[in-house]
Design a protein around this motif. Structure first.
Motif, mmCIF file in Angstrom:
data_model
loop_
_atom_site.group_PDB
_atom_site.id
_atom_site.type_symbol
_atom_site.label_atom_id
_atom_site.label_comp_id
_atom_site.label_asym_id
_atom_site.label_seq_id
_atom_site.Cartn_x
_atom_site.Cartn_y
_atom_site.Cartn_z
ATOM 1 N N LEU A 15 63.447 8.205 -29.786
ATOM 2 C CA LEU A 15 62.992 9.429 -29.082
ATOM 3 C C LEU A 15 63.907 9.736 -27.698
ATOM 4 C CD1 LEU A 15 59.320 8.249 -29.090
ATOM 5 C CD2 LEU A 15 60.068 10.406 -30.052
ATOM 6 N N LEU A 16 64.612 8.722 -26.995
ATOM 7 C CA LEU A 16 65.311 8.913 -26.123
ATOM 8 C C LEU A 16 66.615 9.671 -26.713
ATOM 9 C CD1 LEU A 16 64.839 5.856 -23.992
ATOM 10 C CD2 LEU A 16 64.321 7.881 -23.246
ATOM 11 N N GLU A 17 67.275 9.074 -27.895
ATOM 12 C CA GLU A 17 68.455 9.744 -28.275
ATOM 13 C C GLU A 17 68.074 11.146 -28.867
ATOM 14 O OE1 GLU A 17 71.533 7.799 -31.247
ATOM 15 O OE2 GLU A 17 69.543 8.261 -32.163
ATOM 16 N N THR A 18 66.917 11.525 -29.455
ATOM 17 C CA THR A 18 66.632 12.805 -29.945
ATOM 18 C C THR A 18 66.540 13.706 -28.809
ATOM 19 O OG1 THR A 18 65.666 12.157 -31.956
ATOM 20 C CG2 THR A 18 64.964 14.249 -31.397
ATOM 21 N N ALA A 19 65.724 13.221 -27.494
ATOM 22 C CA ALA A 19 65.633 14.164 -26.674
ATOM 23 C C ALA A 19 66.753 14.522 -25.692
ATOM 24 C CB ALA A 19 64.491 13.547 -25.668
ATOM 25 N N GLY A 20 67.625 13.631 -25.675
ATOM 26 C CA GLY A 20 68.858 14.009 -24.721
ATOM 27 C C GLY A 20 68.559 13.538 -23.331
ATOM 28 N N PRO A 21 69.723 13.151 -22.692
ATOM 29 C CA PRO A 21 69.457 12.715 -21.344
ATOM 30 C C PRO A 21 68.900 13.546 -20.256
ATOM 31 C CG PRO A 21 72.031 13.355 -21.805
ATOM 32 C CD PRO A 21 70.940 13.408 -23.194
ATOM 33 N N ASP A 22 68.818 14.714 -20.404
ATOM 34 C CA ASP A 22 68.132 15.763 -19.377
ATOM 35 C C ASP A 22 66.971 16.077 -19.862
ATOM 36 O OD1 ASP A 22 70.742 15.571 -17.910
ATOM 37 O OD2 ASP A 22 71.456 17.054 -19.192
ATOM 38 N N ALA A 23 66.071 15.374 -20.782
ATOM 39 C CA ALA A 23 64.655 15.675 -20.962
ATOM 40 C C ALA A 23 63.791 15.324 -20.152
ATOM 41 C CB ALA A 23 64.481 15.158 -22.165
ATOM 42 N N PRO A 24 62.851 15.944 -19.922
ATOM 43 C CA PRO A 24 61.708 15.583 -18.855
ATOM 44 C C PRO A 24 60.872 14.616 -19.427
ATOM 45 C CG PRO A 24 60.884 17.583 -20.030
ATOM 46 C CD PRO A 24 62.324 17.240 -20.511
ATOM 47 N N THR A 25 60.312 13.708 -18.539
ATOM 48 C CA THR A 25 59.493 12.415 -18.941
ATOM 49 C C THR A 25 58.268 12.818 -18.350
ATOM 50 O OG1 THR A 25 59.953 10.910 -17.504
ATOM 51 C CG2 THR A 25 61.381 11.164 -19.400
ATOM 52 N N LEU A 26 57.195 11.735 -18.550
ATOM 53 C CA LEU A 26 56.125 11.886 -17.752
ATOM 54 C C LEU A 26 55.956 10.940 -16.514
ATOM 55 C CD1 LEU A 26 53.060 11.423 -20.337
ATOM 56 C CD2 LEU A 26 53.756 13.324 -19.673
ATOM 57 N N CYS A 27 57.288 10.360 -16.329
ATOM 58 C CA CYS A 27 57.435 9.559 -14.957
ATOM 59 C C CYS A 27 58.095 10.470 -14.128
ATOM 60 C CB CYS A 27 58.429 8.510 -15.442
ATOM 61 S SG CYS A 27 58.028 7.249 -16.700
ATOM 62 N N GLU A 28 57.293 10.720 -12.833
ATOM 63 C CA GLU A 28 57.470 11.852 -11.945
ATOM 64 C C GLU A 28 59.165 11.388 -11.548
ATOM 65 O OE1 GLU A 28 55.646 13.253 -7.803
ATOM 66 O OE2 GLU A 28 54.549 11.876 -8.873
ATOM 67 N N GLY A 29 59.821 12.541 -11.417
ATOM 68 C CA GLY A 29 61.198 12.350 -10.855
ATOM 69 C C GLY A 29 62.070 11.895 -11.842
ATOM 70 N N TRP A 30 61.583 11.392 -13.095
ATOM 71 C CA TRP A 30 62.769 10.695 -14.084
ATOM 72 C C TRP A 30 62.869 11.741 -15.052
ATOM 73 C CZ3 TRP A 30 61.239 4.845 -14.774
ATOM 74 C CH2 TRP A 30 61.667 4.244 -13.917
#
Length: 211
Positions: A15-30
């Motif tokens: 999932l991280l690989e597909t999303a890419g490094p700048d993709a948003p997450t549910l972790c605030e600020g990350w």
């Protein structure tokens, strides 16, 4: 034999690989890069990882996190996918299952549910039971700081008390969804919330739910 922790680890890496490094997450600020660095530091830098729970160590954790976040994103994904170093306690299957099954499930959903086109993931009954078992054991820890009573209820009627108090808010959903709710992902969890309106409002605004 594959374990839930190993399965969730590989899914998170994908999932991280597909999303890419700048993709948003549910972790605030990350962004995804920050989340990947967190996972790697937690497993590979015990000298710093304690800062997540021990306040005096927090500056060191932040420094080490920044160092890892600066690494090539592909390297972080590789480190997640291949797992902890050889002599890490996380290499032991029992510890891996206890420490990482929920960790990787929650972070996988942190990536998935931050995307605009996400859809619910179908989980098998055995995994749901595993998540419920973990939630039952940790519910009071996760709900220790909230301002109202909180009961987590499965569709089959089983309950776990996250916080004793009045008025009581009852949250109903599958174990996987209740787990996300209890870990502070209230807005992304597919649950039904019942109880006093003011108590529900306070619960939705609290930052104290979860670790």
């Amino acid at each position: 034999m594959s374990t839930f922790a190993k399965r969730e680890r590989l899914l998170l890496a994908d999932l991280l690989e597909t999303a890419g490094p700048d993709a948003p997450t549910l972790c605030e600020g990350w962004h995804a890069r920050d989340l990947a660095a967190h996972v790697v530091v937690r497993e590979r830098r015990p000298d710093a990882a304690g800062g997540a729970l021990i306040k005096p160590l927090a500056p060191r954790l932040q420094k080490v996190m920044e160092e890892y976040a600066a690494k090539p994103y592909e390297e972080l994904i590789h480190l997640i996918r291949t797992g902890p170093p050889r002599f890490s306690p996380f290499q032991l299957k029992q510890i891996d299952e206890v420490a990482n099954t929920v960790e990787f499930y929650v972070h996988s959903e942190d990536v998935r549910r931050a995307q605009p086109d996400w859809s619910p993931r179908e989980l098998d009954p055995v995994f749901q039971e595993t998540l419920w078992s973990r939630l039952e054991r940790t519910a009071r820890l996760l709900g220790r700081g909230i301002p109202t009573g909180l009961v987590l209820r499965r569709p089959n009627g089983e309950t776990a008390v996250a916080h004793r108090g009045t008025p009581v808010v009852t949250v109903t959903g599958e174990p996987s969804e209740l787990l996300l709710f209890a870990f502070g992902r209230q807005s992304a969890a597919r649950v039904e919330v019942e109880g006093d309106k003011d108590a529900i409002a306070k619960l939705s605004e609290t930052k104290q739910l979860g670790l």
